[in-house]
Design a protein around this motif. Structure first.
Motif, mmCIF file in Angstrom:
data_model
loop_
_atom_site.group_PDB
_atom_site.id
_atom_site.type_symbol
_atom_site.label_atom_id
_atom_site.label_comp_id
_atom_site.label_asym_id
_atom_site.label_seq_id
_atom_site.Cartn_x
_atom_site.Cartn_y
_atom_site.Cartn_z
ATOM 1 N N ARG A 48 24.821 -11.552 -55.619
ATOM 2 C CA ARG A 48 24.039 -10.582 -56.394
ATOM 3 C C ARG A 48 23.969 -11.019 -57.863
ATOM 4 N NH1 ARG A 48 21.577 -8.778 -59.457
ATOM 5 N NH2 ARG A 48 21.068 -6.655 -60.106
ATOM 6 N N GLN A 51 21.430 -13.655 -58.631
ATOM 7 C CA GLN A 51 20.020 -13.239 -58.718
ATOM 8 C C GLN A 51 19.675 -12.931 -60.156
ATOM 9 O OE1 GLN A 51 20.196 -10.010 -55.763
ATOM 10 N NE2 GLN A 51 18.381 -10.957 -54.861
ATOM 11 N N MET A 52 20.567 -12.209 -60.807
ATOM 12 C CA MET A 52 20.407 -11.900 -62.214
ATOM 13 C C MET A 52 21.733 -11.316 -62.677
ATOM 14 S SD MET A 52 17.707 -9.388 -64.051
ATOM 15 C CE MET A 52 16.273 -10.257 -63.441
ATOM 16 N N PRO A 53 22.293 -11.843 -63.776
ATOM 17 C CA PRO A 53 23.594 -11.328 -64.227
ATOM 18 C C PRO A 53 23.517 -9.825 -64.468
ATOM 19 C CG PRO A 53 22.936 -13.263 -65.499
ATOM 20 C CD PRO A 53 21.759 -12.862 -64.659
ATOM 21 N N THR A 54 24.613 -9.144 -64.183
ATOM 22 C CA THR A 54 24.585 -7.677 -64.267
ATOM 23 C C THR A 54 25.084 -7.156 -65.619
ATOM 24 O OG1 THR A 54 26.759 -7.563 -63.278
ATOM 25 C CG2 THR A 54 24.872 -7.404 -61.784
ATOM 26 N N GLY A 55 25.272 -8.086 -66.580
ATOM 27 C CA GLY A 55 25.676 -7.632 -67.916
ATOM 28 C C GLY A 55 24.569 -6.851 -68.589
ATOM 29 N N LEU A 56 24.980 -5.808 -69.327
ATOM 30 C CA LEU A 56 23.990 -4.983 -70.030
ATOM 31 C C LEU A 56 24.346 -4.928 -71.498
ATOM 32 C CD1 LEU A 56 23.924 -2.056 -67.491
ATOM 33 C CD2 LEU A 56 22.101 -3.727 -67.863
ATOM 34 N N ILE A 62 28.369 -4.801 -64.757
ATOM 35 C CA ILE A 62 28.496 -4.003 -63.531
ATOM 36 C C ILE A 62 28.275 -4.862 -62.299
ATOM 37 C CG2 ILE A 62 28.056 -1.634 -64.281
ATOM 38 C CD1 ILE A 62 25.072 -2.228 -63.550
ATOM 39 N N GLY A 87 26.476 -12.264 -69.296
ATOM 40 C CA GLY A 87 25.052 -12.604 -69.257
ATOM 41 C C GLY A 87 24.168 -11.687 -70.065
ATOM 42 N N HIS B 15 21.543 -0.597 -60.900
ATOM 43 C CA HIS B 15 20.497 -0.639 -61.928
ATOM 44 C C HIS B 15 19.392 0.371 -61.666
ATOM 45 C CE1 HIS B 15 22.384 -4.624 -62.530
ATOM 46 N NE2 HIS B 15 22.123 -4.359 -63.798
ATOM 47 N N LYS B 83 16.580 -3.970 -66.307
ATOM 48 C CA LYS B 83 17.459 -4.095 -67.475
ATOM 49 C C LYS B 83 16.769 -3.654 -68.748
ATOM 50 C CE LYS B 83 20.656 -7.693 -66.307
ATOM 51 N NZ LYS B 83 21.158 -8.957 -66.824
ATOM 52 N N ASN B 87 18.305 -1.063 -71.249
ATOM 53 C CA ASN B 87 18.633 -1.438 -72.625
ATOM 54 C C ASN B 87 17.720 -0.808 -73.652
ATOM 55 O OD1 ASN B 87 20.754 -3.042 -71.811
ATOM 56 N ND2 ASN B 87 19.481 -4.867 -71.591
#
Lengths: 149, 490
Positions: A48, A51-56, A62, A87, B15, B83, B87
Motif C-alpha cells: 500500500r 502505491q503512494m506514501p501515506t505521510g500527510l 498512517i 513521504g 484517506h 492527500k 492537506n
C-alpha cells in the motif's frame, strides 16, 4: 475487542525509518494476537505504501492495509520525537498510526476505522495525541474520540 | 452554496474518510453545504440524484477511479488526489465555488434526473423536459444555420437546395450532394447542414423522453420511434407519443425477470430488439395511417374553404401552422399555401401562412423576456434563440416550449398565429416567397401591414401563454436537468 489497548502504543520510538517503525508496531499487533502473520501483514502494508506514501502534512503517517493476516481491526500508535520520513512534503512524521483491517471485515468494523480516519484530520485530536502523557491517555483519547462518539 | 464530493482511495480505510472529514470541515468553515460520498470499505452511502442535481459543483478527491461518475456528468468539476483534500481542503472548496460561478451557463447533461417520488403530472413534465432540454441545442444549431444561410444567400437558397418555386422562379433542387456547393454555394451548404440538424429534432426529443423514463434502455426505441414519427409525417406530437411509448415499453422490459441465462443478453439484445420492434410497429402501423388520413381530410377541407372568405381562411391557416409546428397539420396548411404559389403569382395564403408561422417562436421569445420566472432555464435559452428563428419563419423554434407543456402552449400560440393569419388576409397582403420570413420582406406585398399583423399575433401569443402558465401552477418551475456547462474532465 477494543480498537486499541495500551500495549499497542509506543510513545518514545527510536526507529529510524518507515520499515522499522511499521515492523515495531506490527510486532505489537502480533504479540496481542491481532495479527497472525507479521511478514504477510508487513508485505500488505508495504504494498500500500508503495502505491503512494501515506505521510500527510503536519507530521502524520498512517500506514495501513486490509490483510488476510489481520484477525481483529486494530490501531497501533507510535510517537517519534525526532520524526521519521513518511513521504510528506513538509517533513517527517511524528505521529504514526498503523491501521490493520481484516480482509473480510464487516461493515461495523470498517465504520469504526472510518471514524478513526475522520478524527485524524482534526487538529485538536492530533495535538492531544502529541502531548498525551502516557499510553493510557492515548487509549483513553482514541476510545473517547472514535468509539464513543 | 451546495456542493457534493466523492472521496476514494486504494485501500478505502483511511484517506477516503480523512479527505471527507477535511472537506466537510473546510466547507462548513467557508459557509457552504457539502455532502460527501465516501467510496470506501465501510459501505457506500451514495449521494441521491436530488443531492447531485442541487449541487453547483462537484469535487472528486480520489486516487482511484470514482465509481459511477456518469452521475456527475456535466457538473463543474474539481479533481484532486485524496492527500490534497486532506492537506488543503479549503483550497479545493474555493476552487469548486470558483468553478460553479464561472461555469454558470446551463446546458443539459446526460443523466436521468426525474424525481422518483414525484406525482404523475410532475414526472410527465420532467420526462418531457428531459427530451426538450436535449432537443434545444438542435433547434438552435439547425435554426441558426438556416437563418445564416438566408442572411448570406437570400431565402431562395432553400428552394435551390430543396427545389420549388421562389419569387416566380422554379428551382430543380439538389439531389446529388456532391453538386451542393456548385449549385447552391456556401449558403446552400449551411442550409443543408441546418436542415439535417433539424431532421434530428423529433428523434432526439423522443429518444430523450424515453431516456428520462427508462434511462439508457429507452434511448434506442425512443430515437427510432422519433425517426418513424418524422418519416410518417407525425411531427413532434408523434414524437412525444413515440418517446412516452418507448420509455414505457423499455421500462417495463427492464422489470421483467428472466432466467439467469437470458439475463446476460437482456441489455444488449432483448431489450433493444423487443422495445424497438414494438415501438416501431405501433408508430408505423397504428399511428402512421390515421396521420395520413387526417392530412388528406384537412387538405380537402382547406380546398373547400377557398370560397368561405379570405379572413376565415387566414384564421384557419394560422391556427394550423401553430398547432404542431412542422407536424402533419402544419404541413397541410403550408403545402396548401405553397400550392397557390406554384403559378408564380403573389399569394395571399402564402403571406398568411408565413406570417402566422413566424408568430410562435416570436411570441414565446417575448413571453420568456417578459416573465422569466415562469420558464425553466432551458426554456429561457430557447426563448433567446426564438427571436431569430421566428423572424426567419422557422416555426420549429417553438417546439421546445410546446413539447414541454403542450396543453398550455399550443392553444396560446394557435390564438396568436390565427390572429396574424386572419389580419394578413384582411389587409390583402401577399407573398412571392414560400419561406424566409423577415429576409424576404422585399417579396411581400404590403410588408408594413404584415409586420404589424405579426406583432399583434406575437403579443396575443405571449399574453395567452403567460396567462395559461399562471393558472394552476406555482412560479419558478424547477429545471429537472442539472444545469451546468462543463463536461466532466474525463
Amino acid at each position: 475487542m477494543p480498537l486499541i489497548t495500551e500495549d499497542l502504543v509506543l510513545l518514545d520510538l527510536a526507529a529510524k525509518d518507515r520499515a522499522e517503525v511499521t515492523r515495531a508496531l506490527a510486532e505489537r499487533l502480533a504479540a496481542a494476537g491481532r495479527v497472525t502473520d507479521v511478514e504477510a501483514f508487513l508485505a500488505d502494508v508495504t504494498a500500500r505504501e508503495a502505491q503512494m506514501p501515506t505521510g500527510l502534512e503536519g507530521g502524520i503517517g498512517i500506514p495501513h492495509a486490509r490483510s488476510a493476516a489481520v484477525a481483529e481491526p486494530s490501531l497501533a500508535f507510535a510517537r517519534s520525537a525526532d520524526g521519521v520520513d513518511w513521504g510528506a512534503p513538509d517533513g517527517p512524521a511524528r505521529l504514526i498510526f498503523l491501521i490493520a483491517a481484516p480482509d473480510g471485515a464487516g461493515g461495523e468494523h470498517m465504520k469504526i476505522l472510518a471514524a478513526l480516519a475522520r478524527r485524524l484530520v482534526h487538529q485538536s485530536f492530533k495535538d492531544a495525541l502529541a502531548t498525551a502523557a502516557d499510553a493510557a491517555a492515548v487509549v483513553k483519547l482514541v476510545t473517547e474520540e472514535v468509539i464513543d462518539r | 452554496m451546495k456542493l457534493v464530493a466523492v472521496t476514494s482511495c486504494p485501500t478505502g480505510i483511511a484517506h477516503t474518510y480523512m479527505a471527507a472529514e477535511a472537506l466537510e470541515q473546510a466547507a462548513e468553515a467557508a459557509g457552504h453545504e457539502l455532502l460527501v460520498e465516501t467510496q470506501g470499505s465501510a459501505g457506500m452511502d451514495p449521494l441521491s440524484p436530488q443531492d447531485i442535481a442541487a449541487a453547483r459543483a462537484v469535487i472528486f478527491a480520489a486516487d482511484v477511479e470514482v465509481r459511477d461518475r456518469d452521475r456527475f456528468a456535466g457538473k463543474p468539476l474539481v479533481q484532486a488526489g485524496v492527500k490534497q483534500a486532506i492537506n488543503n481542503p479549503a483550497e479545493l472548496i474555493a476552487q469548486a465555488v470558483d468553478r460553479a460561478d464561472t461555469d454558470a451557463a446551463p446546458a443539459p447533461v446526460l443523466v436521468s434526473k426525474v424525481d422518483e417520488s414525484a406525482g404523475v403530472g410532475t414526472r410527465l413534465r420532467q420526462w418531457l423536459m428531459t427530451g426538450v432540454s436535449y432537443m434545444i441545442p438542435f433547434v438552435a444549431a439547425g435554426g441558426l444555420l438556416i437563418a445564416l444561410a438566408f442572411l448570406f444567400g437570400g431565402a431562395e437558397v432553400a428552394s435551390k437546395v430543396n427545389g420549388g418555386t421562389f419569387g416566380g422562379v422554379t428551382y430543380a433542387g439538389v439531389t446529388d450532394l456532391s453538386q451542393l456547393l456548385a449549385t447552391a454555394g456556401v449558403p446552400g451548404v449551411l442550409f443543408k447542414i441546418g436542415a439535417v440538424a433539424f431532421s434530428m429534432l423529433v428523434p432526439i426529443l423522443a429518444g430523450f423522453i424515453a431516456f428520462g423514463i427508462a434511462d439508457r434502455p429507452g434511448l434506442v426505441p425512443g430515437v427510432v420511434g422519433g425517426l418513424l414519427a418524422t418519416a410518417t409525417g407525425a411531427g413532434f406530437l408523434g414524437g412525444l407519443l413515440a418517446g412516452l411509448l418507448a420509455g414505457g415499453v423499455a421500462y417495463a422490459l427492464t422489470r421483467v425477470s428472466l432466467p439467469r441465462a437470458l439475463q446476460a443478453v437482456m441489455p444488449v439484445v432483448i431489450i433493444p430488439l423487443v422495445s424497438t420492434a414494438v415501438v416501431g410497429v405501433i408508430m408505423l402501423l397504428v399511428i402512421g395511417s390515421p396521420v395520413a388520413a387526417v392530412q388528406t381530410g384537412l387538405t380537402n377541407w382547406l380546398t373547400g374553404m377557398t370560397g368561405a372568405g379570405a379572413v376565415g381562411l387566414g384564421l384557419l391557416l394560422g391556427a394550423m401552422m401553430a398547432f404542431d409546428m412542422g407536424g402533419p397539420v402544419n404541413k397541410v396548411a403550408y403545402t396548401f399555401a405553397v400550392g397557390t404559389l406554384a403559378s408564380g403569382t403573389p399569394s395571399a395564403a402564402m403571406a398568411a401562412v408565413m406570417a402566422a408561422g413566424m408568430v410562435p417562436p416570436l411570441g414565446l421569445a417575448l413571453a420568456t423576456a417578459l416573465r422569466r420566472r415562469l420558464f425553466t432555464d432551458a426554456e429561457r435559452k430557447a426563448g433567446e434563440a426564438g427571436w431569430l428563428l421566428g423572424a426567419s419563419f422557422i416555426t420549429e423554434g417553438a417546439i421546445p416550449f410546446a413539447a414541454a407543456d403542450p396543453l398550455r402552449v399550443i392553444p396560446s400560440i394557435m390564438l396568436g398565429s390565427a390572429a396574424t393569419g386572419g389580419l394578413t388576409m384582411a389587409v390583402g397582403a401577399t407573398s412571392l416567397a414560400p419561406h424566409g420570413g423577415i429576409w424576404v420582406v422585399g417579396l411581400i406585398g404590403k410588408p408594413l401591414l404584415v409586420l404589424l399583423a405579426i406583432a399583434v399575433g406575437m403579443v396575443i401569443a405571449a399574453v395567452s401563454v403567460l396567462a395559461a402558465k399562471s393558472i394552476g401552477r406555482t412560479e419558478n418551475p424547477t429545471d429537472p436537468v442539472p444545469t451546468t456547462a462543463t463536461p466532466a474532465a474525463a
